[in-house]
Write an enzyme that holds these catalytic residues in place. Sequence first.
Site, short mmCIF file in Angstrom:
data_model
loop_
_atom_site.label_atom_id
_atom_site.label_comp_id
_atom_site.label_asym_id
_atom_site.label_seq_id
_atom_site.Cartn_x
_atom_site.Cartn_y
_atom_site.Cartn_z
NE ARG A 4 -3.54 -0.12 2.53
CZ ARG A 4 -4.30 -0.54 3.53
NH1 ARG A 4 -4.32 0.15 4.67
NH2 ARG A 4 -5.02 -1.63 3.41
CG LEU A 15 -0.73 -1.31 -7.62
CD1 LEU A 15 -0.48 -0.20 -8.63
CD2 LEU A 15 -0.59 -2.67 -8.28
CG ASP A 16 -4.95 2.80 -3.44
OD1 ASP A 16 -5.49 1.80 -2.92
OD2 ASP A 16 -5.40 3.95 -3.32
CE LYS A 73 -9.10 -0.10 0.66
NZ LYS A 73 -9.41 0.65 1.92
CG ASN A 93 -0.49 -12.71 4.38
OD1 ASN A 93 -0.24 -11.82 3.58
ND2 ASN A 93 0.08 -12.77 5.59
NE ARG A 134 -13.90 -7.47 0.29
CZ ARG A 134 -13.66 -8.18 1.38
NH1 ARG A 134 -14.43 -9.24 1.67
NH2 ARG A 134 -12.66 -7.86 2.19
CE LYS A 178 -10.00 -7.55 12.32
NZ LYS A 178 -9.70 -6.24 12.95
CE1 TYR A 203 -4.33 -9.55 13.24
CE2 TYR A 203 -5.24 -9.06 15.40
CZ TYR A 203 -5.12 -8.76 14.06
OH TYR A 203 -5.77 -7.68 13.52
CG ASP A 221 2.30 -15.30 11.80
OD1 ASP A 221 1.33 -15.36 11.03
OD2 ASP A 221 2.38 -14.48 12.73
#
Length: 398
Positions: A41, A74-75, A77, A98, A106, A139, A141, A172
């Site tokens: 991002r 690279l955005d 959205k 991930n 989406r 979520k 973690y 992880d």
Amino acid sequence: MSQPIRPLDGITVISLEHAIAAPFCTRQLADLGARVIKVERPGSGDFARGYDERVNGLASHFVWTNRSKESLALDLKQDIAGDILGQLMEQADVLVQNLAPGAAARLGLSFEQLHERFPRLIVCDISGYGAGGPYEQKKAYDLLIQSEGGFLSVTGGPGEDGMAKAGNSIADIAAGMYAYTGVLSAVLLREKTGIGSHVEVSMLESLVEWMNYPLYYAYEGAPPPPRAGAAHATIYPYGPFPVGDGSTVMLGLQNEREWQLFCQHVLIRPELADDDRFSANFKRVANRDALRALIIEAFAPLSFDTVIQRLDQASIANAKVNDMQGVWEHPQLKARDRWRRIDTAAGSVPSLLPPATSNAFAPRMGPVPALGEHSENILAELGLTHERIQQLRASGVI
């Protein structure tokens, strides 16, 4: 002399990654020669960049898992980003992601969506709990997976308040390792079929695979291994013991032959070898408190070096309890020349060679990229002009 070919030379990996699992997977692919383009991002990048500032101002997790990569800001959205990503996919071999559950789909990046356009593309999805099932959208973690996977129930000290997490991100790491081997197997399979495949890895399933020993130990409702601190829960003596000079030695016995040698040559108490309380491992585990007291008593007048000497002479496995500085200075790693220097935006830092050493090639040990460091070069490779690239930068796409 030219560099011998690496196993993944010519393979291009696009990674939509953050944190540890996917970056650790793709860093290992880069070690083997793959070109890894890390899509981040604009402005903030992989959020692991901000975890801490312990490596000359850079984050420790990020430096560890991101050497030898290229960073493309690279955005995703913005609509134009999808076109750019599509152009990258045309020449890519692997996509690793991930993102949050459902985010890739989406963006039009599910395996089903991509396979129709790019049939040779291998897609590796890493998630907390996997697709489907009641936990799909939760979520995930690392600590939460350590909890869900049962790891906390067998790790730490005794008592209700004794549980402890692992000191590093084992869930992880486990997922990253299975993703890495999954991608390698998919590359081999494509050589046979010509078709890309879908690799799916969940953190929960990766860690539960590692938990199979305590799971089977507790088979059909049997009591699970108790939390035993740094000692082994079901083998004894196996763990840390204090020495008279204030140090601590870690030692481990695996069989009855070693128990005999330990009594004779380390404790100098040969009669204990046939003591009915200690004459088999399950008995030593049941009577560990009594045996621990006897071992501490024997070590009390001794120095660390003397205890180690006795253990080595008796061929009993042993180790120092190193802190991080002790590992940085470990004589075995130095003797085997396992450290290299890699570049970062904050100067060069030491970096450990990959553990799997090959006589056929040297692993890539390239720089850790700054955010968006390679954006212009990558876009130029796709045919974008300098003017167009500057327009994308001005509009916040890159």
